[in-house]
Design a protein around this motif. Structure first.
Motif, PDB file in Angstrom:
ATOM      1  N   ARG A  31       0.818  -1.203   0.000  1.00  0.00           N
ATOM      2  CA  ARG A  31       0.000   0.000   0.000  1.00  0.00           C
ATOM      3  C   ARG A  31       0.860   1.264   0.000  1.00  0.00           C
ATOM      4  O   ARG A  31       0.370   2.351  -0.290  1.00  0.00           O
ATOM      5  CB  ARG A  31      -0.897   0.020   1.256  1.00  0.00           C
ATOM      6  CG  ARG A  31      -1.889  -1.136   1.339  1.00  0.00           C
ATOM      7  CD  ARG A  31      -2.661  -1.052   2.644  1.00  0.00           C
ATOM      8  NE  ARG A  31      -3.516  -2.203   2.873  1.00  0.00           N
ATOM      9  CZ  ARG A  31      -4.793  -2.272   2.509  1.00  0.00           C
ATOM     10  NH1 ARG A  31      -5.342  -1.257   1.892  1.00  0.00           N
ATOM     11  NH2 ARG A  31      -5.503  -3.357   2.761  1.00  0.00           N
ATOM     12  N   SER A  32       2.171   1.163   0.342  1.00  0.00           N
ATOM     13  CA  SER A  32       3.023   2.347   0.411  1.00  0.00           C
ATOM     14  C   SER A  32       3.511   2.751  -0.970  1.00  0.00           C
ATOM     15  O   SER A  32       3.717   1.911  -1.852  1.00  0.00           O
ATOM     16  CB  SER A  32       4.229   2.085   1.320  1.00  0.00           C
ATOM     17  OG  SER A  32       5.150   1.229   0.691  1.00  0.00           O
ATOM     18  N   ALA A  33       3.700   4.063  -1.145  1.00  0.00           N
ATOM     19  CA  ALA A  33       4.129   4.585  -2.444  1.00  0.00           C
ATOM     20  C   ALA A  33       5.526   4.089  -2.801  1.00  0.00           C
ATOM     21  O   ALA A  33       5.813   3.793  -3.971  1.00  0.00           O
ATOM     22  CB  ALA A  33       4.097   6.109  -2.417  1.00  0.00           C
ATOM     23  N   SER A  34       6.425   3.977  -1.816  1.00  0.00           N
ATOM     24  CA  SER A  34       7.786   3.531  -2.110  1.00  0.00           C
ATOM     25  C   SER A  34       7.809   2.095  -2.594  1.00  0.00           C
ATOM     26  O   SER A  34       8.547   1.750  -3.529  1.00  0.00           O
ATOM     27  CB  SER A  34       8.668   3.679  -0.858  1.00  0.00           C
ATOM     28  OG  SER A  34       8.174   2.885   0.207  1.00  0.00           O
ATOM     29  N   ALA A  35       6.987   1.221  -1.977  1.00  0.00           N
ATOM     30  CA  ALA A  35       6.936  -0.173  -2.413  1.00  0.00           C
ATOM     31  C   ALA A  35       6.379  -0.284  -3.829  1.00  0.00           C
ATOM     32  O   ALA A  35       6.838  -1.110  -4.632  1.00  0.00           O
ATOM     33  CB  ALA A  35       6.084  -0.997  -1.443  1.00  0.00           C
ATOM     34  N   GLN A  36       5.411   0.546  -4.153  1.00  0.00           N
ATOM     35  CA  GLN A  36       4.837   0.515  -5.507  1.00  0.00           C
ATOM     36  C   GLN A  36       5.866   0.995  -6.539  1.00  0.00           C
ATOM     37  O   GLN A  36       5.977   0.443  -7.629  1.00  0.00           O
ATOM     38  CB  GLN A  36       3.575   1.372  -5.535  1.00  0.00           C
ATOM     39  CG  GLN A  36       2.466   0.809  -4.657  1.00  0.00           C
ATOM     40  CD  GLN A  36       1.243   1.708  -4.591  1.00  0.00           C
ATOM     41  OE1 GLN A  36       1.031   2.546  -5.456  1.00  0.00           O
ATOM     42  NE2 GLN A  36       0.443   1.538  -3.542  1.00  0.00           N
ATOM     43  N   ARG A  37       6.624   2.033  -6.172  1.00  0.00           N
ATOM     44  CA  ARG A  37       7.677   2.500  -7.086  1.00  0.00           C
ATOM     45  C   ARG A  37       8.751   1.430  -7.270  1.00  0.00           C
ATOM     46  O   ARG A  37       9.233   1.198  -8.378  1.00  0.00           O
ATOM     47  CB  ARG A  37       8.302   3.777  -6.528  1.00  0.00           C
ATOM     48  CG  ARG A  37       9.326   4.417  -7.468  1.00  0.00           C
ATOM     49  CD  ARG A  37      10.173   5.469  -6.790  1.00  0.00           C
ATOM     50  NE  ARG A  37      11.008   4.909  -5.739  1.00  0.00           N
ATOM     51  CZ  ARG A  37      10.869   5.166  -4.454  1.00  0.00           C
ATOM     52  NH1 ARG A  37       9.920   5.976  -4.037  1.00  0.00           N
ATOM     53  NH2 ARG A  37      11.661   4.593  -3.560  1.00  0.00           N
ATOM     54  N   GLU A  38       9.147   0.780  -6.179  1.00  0.00           N
ATOM     55  CA  GLU A  38      10.168  -0.262  -6.272  1.00  0.00           C
ATOM     56  C   GLU A  38       9.693  -1.422  -7.147  1.00  0.00           C
ATOM     57  O   GLU A  38      10.487  -1.997  -7.902  1.00  0.00           O
ATOM     58  CB  GLU A  38      10.520  -0.766  -4.872  1.00  0.00           C
ATOM     59  CG  GLU A  38      11.288   0.255  -4.036  1.00  0.00           C
ATOM     60  CD  GLU A  38      11.352  -0.135  -2.570  1.00  0.00           C
ATOM     61  OE1 GLU A  38      10.881  -1.250  -2.243  1.00  0.00           O
ATOM     62  OE2 GLU A  38      11.875   0.648  -1.759  1.00  0.00           O
ATOM     63  N   ALA A  39       8.419  -1.786  -7.043  1.00  0.00           N
ATOM     64  CA  ALA A  39       7.886  -2.867  -7.877  1.00  0.00           C
ATOM     65  C   ALA A  39       7.964  -2.496  -9.352  1.00  0.00           C
ATOM     66  O   ALA A  39       8.359  -3.320 -10.201  1.00  0.00           O
ATOM     67  CB  ALA A  39       6.446  -3.173  -7.471  1.00  0.00           C
ATOM     68  N   LEU A  40       7.613  -1.260  -9.682  1.00  0.00           N
ATOM     69  CA  LEU A  40       7.690  -0.822 -11.079  1.00  0.00           C
ATOM     70  C   LEU A  40       9.133  -0.811 -11.567  1.00  0.00           C
ATOM     71  O   LEU A  40       9.426  -1.249 -12.685  1.00  0.00           O
ATOM     72  CB  LEU A  40       7.078   0.575 -11.215  1.00  0.00           C
ATOM     73  CG  LEU A  40       7.205   1.228 -12.605  1.00  0.00           C
ATOM     74  CD1 LEU A  40       6.495   0.380 -13.658  1.00  0.00           C
ATOM     75  CD2 LEU A  40       6.642   2.647 -12.590  1.00  0.00           C
ATOM     76  N   ASP A  41      10.051  -0.333 -10.737  1.00  0.00           N
ATOM     77  CA  ASP A  41      11.459  -0.271 -11.138  1.00  0.00           C
ATOM     78  C   ASP A  41      12.025  -1.668 -11.359  1.00  0.00           C
ATOM     79  O   ASP A  41      12.835  -1.882 -12.273  1.00  0.00           O
ATOM     80  CB  ASP A  41      12.282   0.472 -10.084  1.00  0.00           C
ATOM     81  CG  ASP A  41      11.998   1.972 -10.076  1.00  0.00           C
ATOM     82  OD1 ASP A  41      11.301   2.439 -10.999  1.00  0.00           O
ATOM     83  OD2 ASP A  41      12.467   2.665  -9.151  1.00  0.00           O
ATOM     84  N   ARG A  42      11.626  -2.624 -10.519  1.00  0.00           N
ATOM     85  CA  ARG A  42      12.086  -4.009 -10.727  1.00  0.00           C
ATOM     86  C   ARG A  42      11.594  -4.539 -12.061  1.00  0.00           C
ATOM     87  O   ARG A  42      12.330  -5.183 -12.808  1.00  0.00           O
ATOM     88  CB  ARG A  42      11.579  -4.905  -9.602  1.00  0.00           C
ATOM     89  CG  ARG A  42      12.334  -4.771  -8.284  1.00  0.00           C
ATOM     90  CD  ARG A  42      11.726  -5.700  -7.242  1.00  0.00           C
ATOM     91  NE  ARG A  42      11.734  -7.081  -7.673  1.00  0.00           N
ATOM     92  CZ  ARG A  42      10.922  -8.030  -7.212  1.00  0.00           C
ATOM     93  NH1 ARG A  42       9.991  -7.714  -6.311  1.00  0.00           N
ATOM     94  NH2 ARG A  42      11.010  -9.273  -7.641  1.00  0.00           N
ATOM     95  N   PHE A  43      10.328  -4.250 -12.380  1.00  0.00           N
ATOM     96  CA  PHE A  43       9.785  -4.728 -13.644  1.00  0.00           C
ATOM     97  C   PHE A  43      10.446  -4.042 -14.831  1.00  0.00           C
ATOM     98  O   PHE A  43      10.634  -4.645 -15.884  1.00  0.00           O
ATOM     99  CB  PHE A  43       8.270  -4.492 -13.675  1.00  0.00           C
ATOM    100  CG  PHE A  43       7.635  -4.847 -14.986  1.00  0.00           C
ATOM    101  CD1 PHE A  43       7.394  -6.167 -15.333  1.00  0.00           C
ATOM    102  CD2 PHE A  43       7.276  -3.855 -15.895  1.00  0.00           C
ATOM    103  CE1 PHE A  43       6.815  -6.502 -16.546  1.00  0.00           C
ATOM    104  CE2 PHE A  43       6.704  -4.167 -17.109  1.00  0.00           C
ATOM    105  CZ  PHE A  43       6.469  -5.508 -17.440  1.00  0.00           C
ATOM    106  N   GLY A  44      10.813  -2.776 -14.668  1.00  0.00           N
ATOM    107  CA  GLY A  44      11.393  -2.027 -15.777  1.00  0.00           C
ATOM    108  C   GLY A  44      12.727  -2.543 -16.252  1.00  0.00           C
ATOM    109  O   GLY A  44      13.165  -2.214 -17.364  1.00  0.00           O
TER     110      GLY A  44
END
Length: 451
Positions: A31-44
């Protein structure tokens, strides 16, 4: 680690690269913004990672320049005062022009001048004893008479002593000459020289009191010019740094734009792939959207990444922190991990009750997705759902027991009938129920087909 003892911090750093652990707390973390950003960066993948490295370097460089300019600007008055004081100190030292060890030599000279009359008498008496100017017998005369007396004797031993007496005569004459020079120096010195020496000692003493020692004053004289040049260059330096900072800011803007573009492109692909996974996880009408929008500037970029979920047709996508239930959040997290595993593989995944809040058909699909993920990585799942456990290829039963004084946990590997009985117990609470056993065998058969 590799058979050797290692600090926990090292093991933790390695574990981040080797194991991904998901528990109920990690579902909340999504639910945290940092975790969501990290998930996107891993996928990128490499594109986002490379853009993030470039941005981070540009951000660090710009921050360093900006901080240096701020320090010079804010402390300009202090630095000006330091320059003025340093300039005065250097001028004072340069006016005196001290030499290394001069304080010691001046002390010795002053001591000698202060006691010149006593020294003159002592030196004159010694010189007279060695070489008198009148007919008074002196050392030189006595040594000469002794040598002539021995030279008349025909004895080799006395001849050696005669040569030694000759050497003593030469040495006495040399010492007498040194005493004459010393006396001449004292005669030339007078009260005026003592006053000059004391004046010089006072000047050197002032430097020592101000700087701690004469060596420290000489060191400041040697290096102070460089520091003064640095302080006097503040104006030009600020101008140069401002130009560099403007260039660094332009590079940072370019890097930030490239990072945003890479994240935006990755967000579109991640949204599509996770939505497909959610459809397979018994959320046929759900739609996930990864949105990249402008955010505050930080070491991570200028983007705000939000994972939005529209669980039903016609529903407006809302943040998973608001729109997803516990069960839906579990499936969103699993879907993201399955998708990311294709671009950012991790050797081992640990899921601690990832199936919390779900059951039935949704639980079966969760198990199926875990089995899919297990084709490219090791997956360890802790579950109380038979629908999920059925898709595993290895079952371990963890049981806690208490004999009244000691609590212990045991781990048992299950196979064959034991496995079927445990699955039946998970389904109905009864390990020997024929209906439950039949259902357990059906689930295990379904799981083996997926594997």
């Amino acid at each position: 680690m590799g058979g050797r003892a290692a600090p926990a911090s090292v093991l933790s750093a390695l574990a981040d690269e080797l194991v991904v652990v998901h528990g109920q707390s990690d579902q909340l973390r999504l639910r945290s913004a940092s975790a969501q950003r990290e998930a996107l960066d891993r996928f990128g993948g490499e594109r986002v990672a490379g853009a993030l490295v470039t941005y981070t370097e540009c951000f660090r460089r710009w921050r360093e320049l900006d901080a240096e300019i701020a320090e010079l600007t804010e402390n300009r008055d202090r630095r000006m005062a330091e320059a003025a004081a340093l300039r005065e100190q250097l001028a004072e030292i340069e006016a005196i022009e001290p030499e290394a060890g001069e304080d010691v030599s001046l002390n010795e000279r002053a001591e000698r001048l202060a006691n010149s009359e006593e020294l003159r008498q002592s030196a004159a008496l010694a010189r007279t004893a060695l070489s008198a100017e009148d007919d008074t017998p002196d050392v030189a005369v006595l040594l000469a008479e002794a040598r002539r007396s021995l030279e008349r004797a025909a004895d080799p031993t006395l001849a050696e002593i005669s040569e030694a007496l000759a050497d003593l005569g030469y040495r006495a004459a040399d010492l007498a000459g040194q005493l004459s020079s010393y006396l001449a120096d004292l005669d030339e010195s007078g009260p005026h020289e003592l006053a000059a020496v004391e004046e010089r000692r006072a000047a050197i003493g002032g430097l020592i009191r101000q700087h701690g020692s004469l060596d420290d004053a000489l060191e400041l004289w040697r290096t102070g010019s460089l520091r003064l040049a640095e302080l006097d260059d503040d104006g030009d330096r600020i101008e140069r740094l401002t130009t560099e900072a403007a260039q660094a800011r332009a590079a940072l803007d370019k890097a930030a734009a490239a990072l945003t573009a890479a994240r935006t492109e990755a967000a579109v692909r991640l949204s599509e792939k996770v939505t497909e996974e959610l459809h397979a996880l018994a959320m046929p009408d759900a739609r996930l959207e990864v949105r990249v929008s402008p955010g505050p500037e930080s070491t991570h970029g200028r983007d705000e990444v939000a994972i939005l979920l529209a669980p039903h047709p016609g529903a407006e996508p809302r943040s998973v922190s608001r729109s997803a239930s516990g069960g839906e959040l579990s499936r969103v997290m699993l879907a993201i991990e399955v998708v990311i595993a294709g671009t950012d593989p991790v050797p081992t995944f640990v899921f601690d009750e990832v199936d919390a809040g779900i059951g039935g058909a949704a639980a079966i699909e969760v198990g199926r997705r875990l089995a899919t993920l297990a084709r490219t990585a090791q997956v360890i799942a802790v579950t109380h759902l038979a629908q999920v456990a059925a898709f595993a290829t290895n079952h371990l039963s963890v049981v806690k027991s208490n004999d009244g004084s000691v609590t212990a946990s045991s781990v048992t590997r299950l196979a064959g009938e034991q496995r079927e009985a445990e699955m039946a117990r998970l389904l109905s609470g009864l390990a020997d129920s024929d209906a439950a056993l039949s259902h357990a065998r059906e689930l295990l058969s379904l799981g083996s087909e997926s594997n």
